[in-house]
Design an enzyme around this catalytic site. Sequence first.
Site, PDB file in Angstrom:
ATOM      1  N   SER A  63     -13.461  15.578  -1.649  1.00  0.00           N
ATOM      2  CA  SER A  63     -13.076  14.435  -2.476  1.00  0.00           C
ATOM      3  C   SER A  63     -14.131  13.332  -2.459  1.00  0.00           C
ATOM      4  CB  SER A  63     -11.761  13.830  -1.974  1.00  0.00           C
ATOM      5  OG  SER A  63     -10.741  14.788  -1.993  1.00  0.00           O
TER       6      SER A  63
HETATM    7  N1  SAH Z   1      -9.857  17.793   2.855  1.00  0.00           N
HETATM    8  C1  SAH Z   1     -10.895  18.604   2.255  1.00  0.00           C
HETATM    9  C2  SAH Z   1     -10.623  18.810   0.781  1.00  0.00           C
HETATM   10  C3  SAH Z   1     -10.869  20.235   0.376  1.00  0.00           C
HETATM   11  S1  SAH Z   1     -10.249  20.702  -1.217  1.00  0.00           S
HETATM   12  C4  SAH Z   1     -12.257  18.035   2.526  1.00  0.00           C
HETATM   13  O1  SAH Z   1     -12.353  16.935   3.095  1.00  0.00           O
HETATM   14  O2  SAH Z   1     -13.267  18.675   2.206  1.00  0.00           O
HETATM   15  C5  SAH Z   1      -8.617  21.264  -0.809  1.00  0.00           C
HETATM   16  C6  SAH Z   1      -8.515  22.421   0.118  1.00  0.00           C
HETATM   17  O3  SAH Z   1      -7.151  22.806   0.210  1.00  0.00           O
HETATM   18  C7  SAH Z   1      -9.267  23.678  -0.303  1.00  0.00           C
HETATM   19  O4  SAH Z   1     -10.172  24.025   0.700  1.00  0.00           O
HETATM   20  C8  SAH Z   1      -8.173  24.735  -0.456  1.00  0.00           C
HETATM   21  O5  SAH Z   1      -8.569  26.028  -0.052  1.00  0.00           O
HETATM   22  C9  SAH Z   1      -7.100  24.180   0.452  1.00  0.00           C
HETATM   23  N2  SAH Z   1      -5.742  24.664   0.203  1.00  0.00           N
HETATM   24  C10 SAH Z   1      -5.111  24.861  -0.980  1.00  0.00           C
HETATM   25  N3  SAH Z   1      -3.852  25.302  -0.784  1.00  0.00           N
HETATM   26  C11 SAH Z   1      -3.678  25.379   0.567  1.00  0.00           C
HETATM   27  C12 SAH Z   1      -2.595  25.772   1.409  1.00  0.00           C
HETATM   28  N4  SAH Z   1      -1.411  26.174   0.918  1.00  0.00           N
HETATM   29  N5  SAH Z   1      -2.773  25.728   2.742  1.00  0.00           N
HETATM   30  C13 SAH Z   1      -3.958  25.338   3.269  1.00  0.00           C
HETATM   31  N6  SAH Z   1      -5.004  24.958   2.539  1.00  0.00           N
HETATM   32  C14 SAH Z   1      -4.882  24.975   1.191  1.00  0.00           C
END
Ligand code: SAH
Length: 214
Positions: A63
């Site tokens: 983000s």
């Molecule tokens: N907090 C992260 C944002 C990554 S984008 C950062 O700082 O980089 C969101 C992430 O959520 C992705 O990596 C995706 O694989 C994960 N995601 C989506 N659905 C999910 C679920 N049900 N359980 C765990 N992770 C999930």
Amino acid sequence: MKDRFATVRERMVQEQLLPRGIVDASVLDVMRTVPRHLFVDDALQSRAYGDFPLPIAAGQTISQPYIVALMTQALGLTGNERVLEIGTGSGYQAAILSRLCSQVYTVERINVLLAGARRVFDKLRYFNIVAKLDDGTLGWPEHGPYDAIMVTAGGPKLPQPLVNQLADGGRLVIPVGDPRLQVLQLVQRSGDEIVVQELEKVRFVDLVGEYGWR
Ligand code: SAH
């Protein structure tokens, strides 16, 4: 941490965070210190502090700095909390949280991302973060209840298991809506009462799982 990006981080705080209402001094402080450039690909390091999200592996994104700060500030951490994060991704958000609370539990469903994030946590010696591979819409019941929960992917609704794992007085932030546009919700629990406040419109990658998108 003093590194070659310290000045760039300070500028990020001055130009992107302060003017948009990030006022929590401890949040501003960690944004000034956590090395965001280590959580992105080498080729993207010079753009790591820009006012936009960046791609990470597996079609996911880290983000925009302002959104990270906004969601972190919404949790109102004071230092002793146990925090659950869903969607480890690059690990940057978990790293930010880990400097503001006592313990972070983070769940990711894509293995390459989890492995990469763990490497950076070790490198930075951020030892109060535990990460696992799973469907985070189910939470992580073994370690609950949590004082704060942050979901960093957008789902169709608030996953009930997460509400169940939220401590009395706890706070949860999550983007809820359709895949192209969501509203950032701040959910607060007092006793059996759940109060939902809408913060702002956001766009996140999909939350995929039993209580997310299928
Ligand atoms: N907090 C992260 C944002 C990554 S984008 C950062 O700082 O980089 C969101 C992430 O959520 C992705 O990596 C995706 O694989 C994960 N995601 C989506 N659905 C999910 C679920 N049900 N359980 C765990 N992770 C999930």
